[in-house]
Design a protein around this motif. Structure first.
Motif, PDB file in Angstrom:
ATOM      1  N   TYR A 146     -12.359   6.856  11.164  1.00 59.89           N
ATOM      2  CA  TYR A 146     -11.383   7.927  10.937  1.00 59.89           C
ATOM      3  C   TYR A 146     -11.471   8.337   9.461  1.00 59.89           C
ATOM      4  CZ  TYR A 146      -8.545   4.032   9.130  1.00 59.89           C
ATOM      5  OH  TYR A 146      -8.101   2.940   8.429  1.00 59.89           O
ATOM      6  N   GLU A 147     -11.126   9.562   9.174  1.00 62.14           N
ATOM      7  CA  GLU A 147     -11.213  10.063   7.802  1.00 62.14           C
ATOM      8  C   GLU A 147     -10.226   9.320   6.900  1.00 62.14           C
ATOM      9  OE1 GLU A 147     -10.846  14.301   7.865  1.00 62.14           O
ATOM     10  OE2 GLU A 147     -12.839  14.601   8.727  1.00 62.14           O
ATOM     11  N   SER A 198     -15.525  12.470   5.510  1.00 64.16           N
ATOM     12  CA  SER A 198     -15.409  13.475   6.573  1.00 64.16           C
ATOM     13  C   SER A 198     -16.167  13.043   7.816  1.00 64.16           C
ATOM     14  CB  SER A 198     -15.931  14.833   6.095  1.00 64.16           C
ATOM     15  OG  SER A 198     -17.331  14.781   5.863  1.00 64.16           O
ATOM     16  N   ILE A 199     -15.713  13.571   8.954  1.00 59.80           N
ATOM     17  CA  ILE A 199     -16.363  13.385  10.241  1.00 59.80           C
ATOM     18  C   ILE A 199     -16.494  14.759  10.879  1.00 59.80           C
ATOM     19  CG2 ILE A 199     -16.199  12.372  12.542  1.00 59.80           C
ATOM     20  CD1 ILE A 199     -14.474  10.157  11.345  1.00 59.80           C
ATOM     21  N   SER A 200     -17.670  15.075  11.372  1.00 64.73           N
ATOM     22  CA  SER A 200     -17.843  16.368  12.041  1.00 64.73           C
ATOM     23  C   SER A 200     -18.794  16.232  13.235  1.00 64.73           C
ATOM     24  CB  SER A 200     -18.373  17.407  11.049  1.00 64.73           C
ATOM     25  OG  SER A 200     -19.603  16.982  10.493  1.00 64.73           O
ATOM     26  N   PRO A 201     -18.515  16.930  14.329  1.00 61.70           N
ATOM     27  CA  PRO A 201     -17.263  17.657  14.549  1.00 61.70           C
ATOM     28  C   PRO A 201     -16.092  16.693  14.644  1.00 61.70           C
ATOM     29  CG  PRO A 201     -18.512  17.519  16.587  1.00 61.70           C
ATOM     30  CD  PRO A 201     -19.409  16.970  15.515  1.00 61.70           C
ATOM     31  N   LYS A 202     -14.869  17.206  14.565  1.00 64.74           N
ATOM     32  CA  LYS A 202     -13.698  16.350  14.586  1.00 64.74           C
ATOM     33  C   LYS A 202     -13.529  15.722  15.965  1.00 64.74           C
ATOM     34  CE  LYS A 202     -12.406  17.719  10.444  1.00 64.74           C
ATOM     35  NZ  LYS A 202     -12.559  16.846   9.276  1.00 64.74           N
ATOM     36  N   PRO A 203     -13.416  14.384  16.037  1.00 63.11           N
ATOM     37  CA  PRO A 203     -13.148  13.763  17.335  1.00 63.11           C
ATOM     38  C   PRO A 203     -11.760  14.159  17.831  1.00 63.11           C
ATOM     39  CG  PRO A 203     -13.890  12.146  15.720  1.00 63.11           C
ATOM     40  CD  PRO A 203     -13.582  13.409  14.976  1.00 63.11           C
ATOM     41  N   SER A 239      -8.287  13.384  19.101  1.00 62.16           N
ATOM     42  CA  SER A 239      -7.404  12.226  19.078  1.00 62.16           C
ATOM     43  C   SER A 239      -6.503  12.216  20.292  1.00 62.16           C
ATOM     44  CB  SER A 239      -6.555  12.231  17.801  1.00 62.16           C
ATOM     45  OG  SER A 239      -5.681  13.340  17.807  1.00 62.16           O
ATOM     46  N   ASP A 272      -3.907  14.876  20.393  1.00 63.42           N
ATOM     47  CA  ASP A 272      -4.358  16.230  20.707  1.00 63.42           C
ATOM     48  C   ASP A 272      -4.520  16.464  22.202  1.00 63.42           C
ATOM     49  OD1 ASP A 272      -4.472  16.833  18.027  1.00 63.42           O
ATOM     50  OD2 ASP A 272      -6.557  16.211  17.830  1.00 63.42           O
ATOM     51  N   LYS A 318      -9.824  20.890  25.194  1.00 58.74           N
ATOM     52  CA  LYS A 318     -10.648  19.699  25.333  1.00 58.74           C
ATOM     53  C   LYS A 318     -11.521  19.790  26.578  1.00 58.74           C
ATOM     54  CE  LYS A 318     -10.447  14.694  25.792  1.00 58.74           C
ATOM     55  NZ  LYS A 318      -9.616  13.517  25.984  1.00 58.74           N
ATOM     56  N   TYR A 362     -22.134  12.591  16.167  1.00 55.51           N
ATOM     57  CA  TYR A 362     -21.172  12.908  15.111  1.00 55.51           C
ATOM     58  C   TYR A 362     -21.784  12.582  13.754  1.00 55.51           C
ATOM     59  CZ  TYR A 362     -17.536  13.207  18.695  1.00 55.51           C
ATOM     60  OH  TYR A 362     -16.778  13.563  19.793  1.00 55.51           O
TER      61      TYR A 362
END
Length: 353
Positions: free
Chosen positions: A194-195, A214-219, A221, A224, A236, A245
């Motif tokens: 996690y960021e 940073s993490i991309s694309p955003k997982p 959660s 969400d 989703k 990722y």
């Protein structure tokens, strides 16, 4: 007479079989029932990955045809305004073939110098590869993997010295402070990240602290997944599955040789701990609580709730003797040398005290 003896023999055999069934077989069953004694241990959760190294660097080139002598040592940390090389008259008109491609790649991003002084603080290096203008922090967000691979493979060459032509690279300054590592993981591995997360980074047998920038694309959660209007859930469902990722680690600790590396095999430790070590297959759930089945002194299975501190694919580290639950109540749990069922069945769990 013979028939009578035969009947007595049958009776004795049957009686012995009954005794075996009642007393011996249960003991054998218990002996075969898989258990183990819990002891102290440790767990380390980590990934070993291939990474790309990104730094903020400034390449200085000759502002004119000149004669150059190095003054500052390789790897020296310097402040602004320090003479790195001495520049005098007596250069050459045409650049060496060694630097032709480098000059084109660096273009306007390089800093021409006629006095040899550093315009920014950092570490001195006399090795350049042309990737300095591309592999920097400002470019990470938009950088594709193909770009990383291309420039990470750039050949490192020694900066010009002696008689130099205008625009030939003379030295570079590697910014003192943050530097970055970029690597890729699959959709299963990303669950550990996690960021903002602190991790231990091991590179060339040296372990330092870093954090996930940073993490991309955003997982997606858990928060969400469901909303009152259901929008997040729809997005989703509509989104294409992500197979890869990108993770960017930020490190501010100086690591030997990192200034000359563009790629590195690294070990990233995301979690770990020490305490009582149990097998994951021992963990069961009873009345909404995770725990294990412990044999008491009478041989009965007793359910003991647990608090997991760290875990990998096979083992978990748990609190010892007692812990505080979410309601700040003390809960009695597993003690060292307790005997734990290895793989409890549903019947074992149901019948446990």
């Amino acid at each position: 007479m013979k028939n009578k003896r035969f009947l007595i023999f049958i009776y004795v055999v049957a009686l012995a079989a009954c005794i075996m069934f009642v007393y011996v077989f249960p003991s054998i069953g218990k002996a075969l029932e898989g258990t183990y004694i819990v002891e102290h241990g440790s767990v380390e959760v980590y990934d070993e990955v291939d990474s790309y190294i990104v730094r903020n660097e400034t390449v200085y080139t000759a502002g004119k045809d000149c004669f150059v002598k190095t003054k500052a040592d390789e790897g020296k940390l310097v402040r602004v305004g320090v003479p790195i090389v001495t520049i005098s008259e007596g250069g050459k008109e045409e650049a060496s073939n060694t630097y032709t491609t480098l000059i084109e790649t660096l273009d306007k991003a390089a800093v021409p110098t006629e006095d040899g002084l550093s315009k920014n603080a950092g570490y001195v290096s006399y090795k350049v590869d042309g990737a300095e203008t591309v592999l920097n922090h400002d470019s990470i967000a938009k950088m594709k993997r193909e770009t990383l691979e291309k420039y990470a493979a750039a050949r490192l060459v020694k900066a010009a010295g002696g008689k130099c032509a205008k625009s030939e690279p003379l030295f570079k300054i590697v910014e003192n402070g943050d530097w970055w590592l970029v690597y890729y993981v699959d959709s299963k591995t990303i669950e550990k990240y996690y960021e903002g997360q602190r991790v231990d980074l091991t590179i060339d047998d040296e372990t330092v602290s870093a954090h996930v920038e940073s993490i991309s694309p955003k997982p997606v959660s858990d928060e969400d997944e469901e909303t009152e209007d259901g929008e997040a859930s729809e997005k989703k469902d509509e989104a294409e599955p992500v197979s890869e990722y990108r993770i960017v680690l930020c490190c501010s600790v100086f690591v030997k040789d990192y200034m000359t590396m563009r790629t590195a095999k690294i070990k990233v430790t995301t979690s770990g701990g020490e305490g009582l070590k149990i097998q994951n297959k021992s963990i069961v759930e009873k009345k909404g609580k995770k725990g294990v089945l412990v044999k008491n002194k009478y041989g009965k299975n007793v359910f003991k709730p647990i608090k997991i501190l760290a875990a990998d694919d096979k083992y978990s580290i748990i609190s010892e003797e007692r812990y505080l639950d979410a309601s700040y109540n003390f809960v009695d749990t597993v003690k060292i040398y307790d005997e734990i069922l290895t793989s409890p069945s549903e019947k074992d769990v149901k019948n446990a005290e």
